[in-house]
Design an enzyme around this catalytic site. Structure first.
Site, PDB file in Angstrom:
ATOM      1  N   GLY A 241       0.825  -1.089   0.133  1.00 50.11           N
ATOM      2  CA  GLY A 241       0.008   0.000   0.185  1.00 50.11           C
ATOM      3  C   GLY A 241       0.750   1.289   0.023  1.00 50.11           C
ATOM      4  O   GLY A 241       0.183   2.405   0.013  1.00 50.11           O
ATOM      5  N   GLU A 275       4.117  -6.462   1.473  1.00 54.45           N
ATOM      6  CA  GLU A 275       3.882  -7.061   0.117  1.00 54.45           C
ATOM      7  C   GLU A 275       3.327  -5.929  -0.766  1.00 54.45           C
ATOM      8  O   GLU A 275       2.237  -5.791  -1.031  1.00 54.45           O
ATOM      9  CB  GLU A 275       2.675  -7.999   0.385  1.00 54.45           C
ATOM     10  CG  GLU A 275       1.483  -7.863   1.334  1.00 54.45           C
ATOM     11  CD  GLU A 275       0.664  -9.080   1.776  1.00 54.45           C
ATOM     12  OE1 GLU A 275      -0.530  -8.688   1.657  1.00 54.45           O
ATOM     13  OE2 GLU A 275       1.247 -10.137   2.032  1.00 54.45           O
ATOM     14  N   PRO A 276       4.485  -5.035  -1.182  1.00 55.72           N
ATOM     15  CA  PRO A 276       4.072  -4.013  -1.972  1.00 55.72           C
ATOM     16  C   PRO A 276       3.844  -4.302  -3.565  1.00 55.72           C
ATOM     17  O   PRO A 276       4.482  -5.407  -3.721  1.00 55.72           O
ATOM     18  CB  PRO A 276       5.100  -3.062  -1.669  1.00 55.72           C
ATOM     19  CG  PRO A 276       6.352  -3.892  -1.515  1.00 55.72           C
ATOM     20  CD  PRO A 276       5.847  -5.093  -0.752  1.00 55.72           C
ATOM     21  N   GLY A 277       3.184  -3.675  -4.045  1.00 54.70           N
ATOM     22  CA  GLY A 277       2.958  -3.696  -5.610  1.00 54.70           C
ATOM     23  C   GLY A 277       3.390  -2.392  -6.264  1.00 54.70           C
ATOM     24  O   GLY A 277       4.616  -2.421  -6.735  1.00 54.70           O
ATOM     25  N   ARG A 278       2.555  -1.716  -6.168  1.00 60.55           N
ATOM     26  CA  ARG A 278       2.581  -0.263  -6.827  1.00 60.55           C
ATOM     27  C   ARG A 278       3.809   0.382  -6.701  1.00 60.55           C
ATOM     28  O   ARG A 278       4.525   1.005  -7.350  1.00 60.55           O
ATOM     29  CB  ARG A 278       1.671   0.707  -6.232  1.00 60.55           C
ATOM     30  CG  ARG A 278       1.435   1.987  -6.872  1.00 60.55           C
ATOM     31  CD  ARG A 278       0.534   2.998  -6.263  1.00 60.55           C
ATOM     32  NE  ARG A 278      -0.631   2.471  -5.604  1.00 60.55           N
ATOM     33  CZ  ARG A 278      -1.808   2.487  -6.291  1.00 60.55           C
ATOM     34  NH1 ARG A 278      -2.025   3.010  -7.560  1.00 60.55           N
ATOM     35  NH2 ARG A 278      -2.934   1.704  -5.540  1.00 60.55           N
ATOM     36  N   TYR A 318     -10.530   5.422 -11.057  1.00 62.45           N
ATOM     37  CA  TYR A 318     -10.235   6.020  -9.737  1.00 62.45           C
ATOM     38  C   TYR A 318     -10.154   7.458 -10.084  1.00 62.45           C
ATOM     39  O   TYR A 318      -9.343   8.217  -9.002  1.00 62.45           O
ATOM     40  CB  TYR A 318      -9.065   5.461  -8.981  1.00 62.45           C
ATOM     41  CG  TYR A 318      -8.987   3.928  -9.011  1.00 62.45           C
ATOM     42  CD1 TYR A 318      -9.472   3.248  -8.099  1.00 62.45           C
ATOM     43  CD2 TYR A 318      -7.953   3.361 -10.171  1.00 62.45           C
ATOM     44  CE1 TYR A 318      -9.663   1.734  -8.284  1.00 62.45           C
ATOM     45  CE2 TYR A 318      -7.842   2.104 -10.039  1.00 62.45           C
ATOM     46  CZ  TYR A 318      -8.789   1.224  -9.016  1.00 62.45           C
ATOM     47  OH  TYR A 318      -8.537  -0.356  -9.254  1.00 62.45           O
ATOM     48  N   CYS A 345     -16.348   3.764 -26.991  1.00 60.33           N
ATOM     49  CA  CYS A 345     -17.476   4.620 -27.204  1.00 60.33           C
ATOM     50  C   CYS A 345     -18.114   4.815 -25.792  1.00 60.33           C
ATOM     51  O   CYS A 345     -19.288   4.254 -25.222  1.00 60.33           O
ATOM     52  CB  CYS A 345     -18.756   3.615 -27.868  1.00 60.33           C
ATOM     53  SG  CYS A 345     -17.891   3.697 -29.568  1.00 60.33           S
ATOM     54  N   GLU A 346     -17.530   5.468 -24.833  1.00 62.92           N
ATOM     55  CA  GLU A 346     -18.010   5.884 -23.459  1.00 62.92           C
ATOM     56  C   GLU A 346     -17.578   7.242 -23.147  1.00 62.92           C
ATOM     57  O   GLU A 346     -16.117   7.243 -23.422  1.00 62.92           O
ATOM     58  CB  GLU A 346     -17.698   4.755 -22.643  1.00 62.92           C
ATOM     59  CG  GLU A 346     -18.232   3.434 -22.676  1.00 62.92           C
ATOM     60  CD  GLU A 346     -18.493   2.869 -21.514  1.00 62.92           C
ATOM     61  OE1 GLU A 346     -18.536   3.567 -20.289  1.00 62.92           O
ATOM     62  OE2 GLU A 346     -18.489   1.601 -21.328  1.00 62.92           O
TER      63      GLU A 346
HETATM   64  N1  LLP Z   1      -1.561  -6.957  -0.403  1.00 59.57           N
HETATM   65  C1  LLP Z   1      -2.942  -7.100  -0.321  1.00 59.57           C
HETATM   66  C2  LLP Z   1      -3.764  -8.072   0.437  1.00 59.57           C
HETATM   67  C3  LLP Z   1      -3.371  -6.376  -1.163  1.00 59.57           C
HETATM   68  O1  LLP Z   1      -4.868  -6.082  -1.455  1.00 59.57           O
HETATM   69  C4  LLP Z   1      -2.646  -5.413  -2.101  1.00 59.57           C
HETATM   70  C5  LLP Z   1      -3.614  -4.514  -3.068  1.00 59.57           C
HETATM   71  C6  LLP Z   1      -1.354  -5.305  -2.017  1.00 59.57           C
HETATM   72  C7  LLP Z   1      -0.929  -5.957  -1.057  1.00 59.57           C
HETATM   73  C8  LLP Z   1      -0.682  -4.313  -2.855  1.00 59.57           C
HETATM   74  O2  LLP Z   1      -0.827  -3.002  -2.499  1.00 59.57           O
HETATM   75  P1  LLP Z   1       0.084  -1.779  -3.259  1.00 59.57           P
HETATM   76  O3  LLP Z   1       1.317  -1.862  -2.500  1.00 59.57           O
HETATM   77  O4  LLP Z   1       0.074  -2.365  -4.640  1.00 59.57           O
HETATM   78  O5  LLP Z   1      -0.558  -0.708  -2.989  1.00 59.57           O
HETATM   79  N2  LLP Z   1      -6.113  -0.954  -8.892  1.00 59.57           N
HETATM   80  C9  LLP Z   1      -6.097  -0.191  -7.657  1.00 59.57           C
HETATM   81  C10 LLP Z   1      -5.002  -0.656  -6.755  1.00 59.57           C
HETATM   82  C11 LLP Z   1      -5.773  -2.075  -5.927  1.00 59.57           C
HETATM   83  C12 LLP Z   1      -5.041  -2.575  -4.986  1.00 59.57           C
HETATM   84  C13 LLP Z   1      -5.629  -3.993  -4.318  1.00 59.57           C
HETATM   85  N3  LLP Z   1      -4.686  -4.608  -3.302  1.00 59.57           N
HETATM   86  C14 LLP Z   1      -5.064   0.992  -8.522  1.00 59.57           C
HETATM   87  O6  LLP Z   1      -4.832   1.001  -9.556  1.00 59.57           O
HETATM   88  O7  LLP Z   1      -4.826   1.918  -7.847  1.00 59.57           O
END
Ligand code: LLP
Length: 419
Positions: A241, A275-278, A318, A345-346
């Site tokens: 997050g 557990e980061p993604g973004r 978002y 088409c939106e």
């Molecule tokens: N762990 C869990 C349990 C999660 O649900 C998520 C994201 C993450 C880790 C990773 O979060 P991050 O570090 O990436 O913020 N599609 C949306 C974001 C959805 C996030 C869902 N869960 C967007 O484009 O902003």
């Protein structure tokens, strides 16, 4: 002056020593480009914060599930956080060790749980009493031990967009405080379950130090409550997050997280993972898109481009603002206000509203910035539109990570009835 990332040379946008215009010419548009160096930079920033805690980074595969990206993250030293059997199989395909994989998610099916246990993954994060019961039953049936942590819902307001807020009791995620002791007792009594610890993830796009501080304090207190009851609680998974500032030139910092982590936890008190993604991948990516044509009304100037909400849904879903840059800055061009829109088409099909850009013409290419996370992975085929290509820039070389989808592939799964 930044030493890495996207930069201009004679007005032209470059990545490493490759011109983005050349990439657009070679691979066509729309195409996602990723920079290995920005990923590496973000990974090591976080690793330096985690190392004193002996902490482990698990890349949230949901943010970008391209096999090449998962492999690159794993080569850097990240494990993985998955939320479906599909993501798990992606990780296994590029040889991520099962012992480095956490399986989160609120609705794991029985077949997914069984597959994960059979693979000996590091940990399942259970999100409800019913799920715990399913895990207990399945592990007993197949007589295999499994590490199970409880994802807790600590009723925390993450102060983020409603659609990516997961930490309060309005959300479907986690087990509420009142149920935790009972839930942990269930884990403890099960013969094939190893009670592993607690997990939390209160939302995405978190910036606020107070949110991290509150979350970490609450989970730590809860862990000690459970320990005092005689339970084994060795692992804390603090979720992901970490916010990325899409509007800023230097989008990334882990300051709030790092401050809260150091204030709340003593070194090596627990085995900590995140557990980061973004934050690991967002900044590395851009989406290249070509202007199909331009058009104006009395109040708007439109750039109609060949990428659309099926390639990048974040702006419309978002109201996310991704900055948009011309591939070549031209000094003789005046600045105009544009809506950058796709062909779908939106009215909601836009990539940017009211952007000040240099005057832009048909066939010129734009870069939509900070698209590495939740970009290509959220694609759809709406309006029968194929998905974009993906290219990785590594060591000044370009590697194709995903081919452009062909229209014929879109038609393959439908079955024409014999009316
Ligand atoms: N762990 C869990 C349990 C999660 O649900 C998520 C994201 C993450 C880790 C990773 O979060 P991050 O570090 O990436 O913020 N599609 C949306 C974001 C959805 C996030 C869902 N869960 C967007 O484009 O902003």
């Amino acid at each position: 002056m930044r030493k890495i990332g996207y930069y201009r040379k004679s007005g032209e946008l470059f990545l490493q020593n490759i011109s983005l215009k050349k990439l657009a010419d070679d691979y066509g548009t729309p195409t996602f480009i990723y920079d290995s160096k920005l990923i590496e930079n973000s990974f090591y920033l976080l690793k330096n914060i985690m190392d004193p805690f002996n902490g482990k980074i698990h890349f949230a595969v949901k943010s970008n599930d391209n096999l090449g990206i998962i492999k690159y993250m794993n080569n850097l030293g990240a494990g993985a956080d998955v939320v479906s059997i599909g993501e798990l199989k992606r990780c296994l395909k590029v040889s991520v060790k099962p012992q480095d994989i956490i399986f989160s998610g609120v609705g794991k099916r029985k077949d997914e749980i069984e597959f994960a246990i059979n693979q000996n993954i590091k940990q399942l994060n259970a999100e409800s009493i019913e799920e715990i019961k399913d895990i207990i039953e399945i592990s007993k049936d197949i007589k295999k031990k499994v590490n199970v942590a409880l994802r807790v819902n600590l009723d925390i307001n993450a102060k983020t967009h409603k659609k990516i807020s997961t930490g309060d009791e309005n959300s479907k995620f986690g087990i509420i405080y009142d149920e935790i002791v009972n839930a942990y007792k269930l884990l403890n009594e099960a013969s094939f379950v190893n009670p592993y610890g607690l997990a939390v993830h209160v939302g995405s796009q978190l910036f606020d130090y107070e949110v991290f501080f509150q979350t970490f304090s609450k989970i730590k207190n809860l862990a000690f409550e459970l320990k005092n009851l005689g339970f084994k609680v060795n692992h804390l998974d603090l979720g992901g997050g970490f916010g990325v500032d899409y509007a800023a030139e230097n989008a990334l910092n882990y300051k709030s997280f790092s401050k809260a982590l150091n204030e709340v936890f003593k070194k090596k008190e627990f085995q900590i993972s995140v557990e980061p993604g973004r934050s690991l991948i967002a900044e590395s990516g851009v989406l290249l898109t070509k202007v199909i044509r331009t058009k104006s009304t009395n109040i708007k100037n439109f750039l109609i481009v060949d990428a659309a909400m099926n390639n990048l849904i974040r702006p419309t879903l978002y109201n996310a603002i991704h900055s948009i840059k011309p591939l070549k800055l031209k000094s003789d061009r005046s600045i105009r206000k544009y809506d950058v829109v796709g062909p779908i088409c939106e009215t909601g099909d836009f990539l940017g509203i009211d952007f000040n850009l240099q005057e832009t013409k048909k066939n010129e290419v734009l870069a939509i910035m900070t698209c590495g996370a939740y970009g290509s992975v959220m694609r759809s085929n709406y309006n029968s539109r194929p998905s974009a290509a993906e290219v990785f820039i590594f060591d000044n070389k370009e590697l194709l990570l995903r081919q452009r989808e062909e229209i014929d592939q879109l038609l393959e799964l439908d079955i024409i009835p014999n009316f």
